[in-house]
Write an enzyme that holds these catalytic residues in place. Structure first.
Site, PDB file in Angstrom:
ATOM      1  N   HIS A  64       0.842  -1.205   0.000  1.00 45.60           N
ATOM      2  CA  HIS A  64       0.000   0.000   0.000  1.00 45.60           C
ATOM      3  C   HIS A  64       0.878   1.256   0.000  1.00 45.60           C
ATOM      4  O   HIS A  64       0.694   2.163  -0.825  1.00 45.60           O
ATOM      5  CB  HIS A  64      -0.903  -0.028   1.236  1.00 45.60           C
ATOM      6  CG  HIS A  64      -1.715   1.206   1.452  1.00 45.60           C
ATOM      7  ND1 HIS A  64      -3.080   1.252   1.282  1.00 45.60           N
ATOM      8  CD2 HIS A  64      -1.362   2.466   1.831  1.00 45.60           C
ATOM      9  CE1 HIS A  64      -3.518   2.462   1.535  1.00 45.60           C
ATOM     10  NE2 HIS A  64      -2.495   3.212   1.884  1.00 45.60           N
ATOM     11  N   GLU A  65       1.826   1.293   0.922  1.00 49.98           N
ATOM     12  CA  GLU A  65       2.699   2.461   1.016  1.00 49.98           C
ATOM     13  C   GLU A  65       3.661   2.532  -0.175  1.00 49.98           C
ATOM     14  O   GLU A  65       4.012   3.618  -0.638  1.00 49.98           O
ATOM     15  CB  GLU A  65       3.478   2.433   2.332  1.00 49.98           C
ATOM     16  CG  GLU A  65       2.597   2.362   3.573  1.00 49.98           C
ATOM     17  CD  GLU A  65       1.586   3.487   3.666  1.00 49.98           C
ATOM     18  OE1 GLU A  65       1.775   4.532   3.002  1.00 49.98           O
ATOM     19  OE2 GLU A  65       0.588   3.326   4.382  1.00 49.98           O
ATOM     20  N   HIS A  68       1.915   4.290  -3.006  1.00 56.99           N
ATOM     21  CA  HIS A  68       1.963   5.743  -2.835  1.00 56.99           C
ATOM     22  C   HIS A  68       3.318   6.285  -3.296  1.00 56.99           C
ATOM     23  O   HIS A  68       3.394   7.257  -4.059  1.00 56.99           O
ATOM     24  CB  HIS A  68       1.772   6.107  -1.361  1.00 56.99           C
ATOM     25  CG  HIS A  68       0.370   6.013  -0.866  1.00 56.99           C
ATOM     26  ND1 HIS A  68      -0.706   6.572  -1.508  1.00 56.99           N
ATOM     27  CD2 HIS A  68      -0.131   5.422   0.253  1.00 56.99           C
ATOM     28  CE1 HIS A  68      -1.807   6.342  -0.821  1.00 56.99           C
ATOM     29  NE2 HIS A  68      -1.485   5.628   0.250  1.00 56.99           N
TER      30      HIS A  68
END
Length: 263
Positions: A64-65, A68
């Protein structure tokens, strides 16, 4: 060293080491695979499901990170690579407590996929509101992709009773990814949903969002603490889960299994 050698070791001015998966992430992936094997073969099944779900959730947090950071990097913020965000190392995040520890605690105690706030992006180096929104969308987009991948096996109606612990773990992971997707998309300041719409707001409203952003988690908990909002939220999650073919009974059993210390 020759110019060719320097070019080989650098990618757009960033050392190639900044793009290599960290041993910690690879270890989490290995633990996820090993615990899945244990759950499939019913080796200490309750503890195996616990490891399977927690390791899988941590892997998804890292990705997820990473999503980003990768979109931010492609949009012009080269510093995300220097900060180690592209190595998938959770210890490189700006706040390990909020990004790793707290989500795991909430997972075990509440059965919710709590979003984490981790990578710091230099928005001053990002041009265009659409790019800024896409950076925020990349994280929940990863959770949604995880949800769909985990739900696919259930469309083929597997014989879940032959490996019940394993499939309960898969169902619980899918449910956690789904809750994380919905929570992340809420227009709450500091969460991905709030960050997605912030570039499109009027300057005064953007300032209000920036002021409230550090308290986004508190605001999220306050909203979910309200019985009516809590009911609407979970009704929406259950409705989407049912539409995707995610068996409620399996992820309910999965949640009971990971709390192995209660028995």
């Amino acid at each position: 060293m020759s110019d060719w050698g320097r070019d080989y070791r650098l990618v757009m001015g960033v050392p190639r080491e900044a793009f290599r998966p960290s041993p910690i992430f690879l270890g989490l992936v290995g633990l996820f695979a090993l615990s899945g094997f244990m759950a499939w073969h019913q080796v200490t099944p309750r503890f195996a499901v616990f490891l399977f779900v927690v390791a899988g959730w941590l892997v998804s947090l890292c990705l997820h990170e990473y999503a980003h950071a990768l979109v931010a990097y492609r949009s012009g913020d080269r510093d995300v690579a220097h900060r180690g965000y592209l190595t998938l190392n959770p210890l490189k995040y700006s706040n390990v407590l909020l990004s790793v520890v707290l989500p795991v605690i909430v997972l075990l105690l509440g059965g919710i996929g709590l979003p984490g706030g981790a990578v710091w992006v230099d928005h001053a180096s990002i041009r265009g509101r659409l790019r800024k929104s896409l950076i925020s969308l990349a994280g929940p987009g990863t959770n949604l992709l995880f949800t769909l991948l985990l739900v696919i096996p259930f469309a083929f109606e597997p014989n879940v009773f032959a490996h019940i612990e394993f499939w309960c773990g898969v169902a619980l992971l899918a449910f956690l990814q789904l809750t994380a997707t919905v929570l992340n998309l809420l227009p709450v300041p500091g969460l991905d949903g709030g960050n997605m719409i912030q570039p499109w707001l009027k300057p005064n409203t953007q300032k209000v969002y920036s002021t409230l952003a550090p308290y986004g988690f508190i605001l999220l908990f306050a909203l979910l603490w309200q019985p009516t909002i809590n009911r609407y939220f979970f009704d929406a999650v259950f409705w989407v889960g049912d539409g995707l073919g995610l068996p409620q009974q399996l992820y309910a059993i999965g949640y009971e299994l990971i709390r192995f210390w209660e028995r």
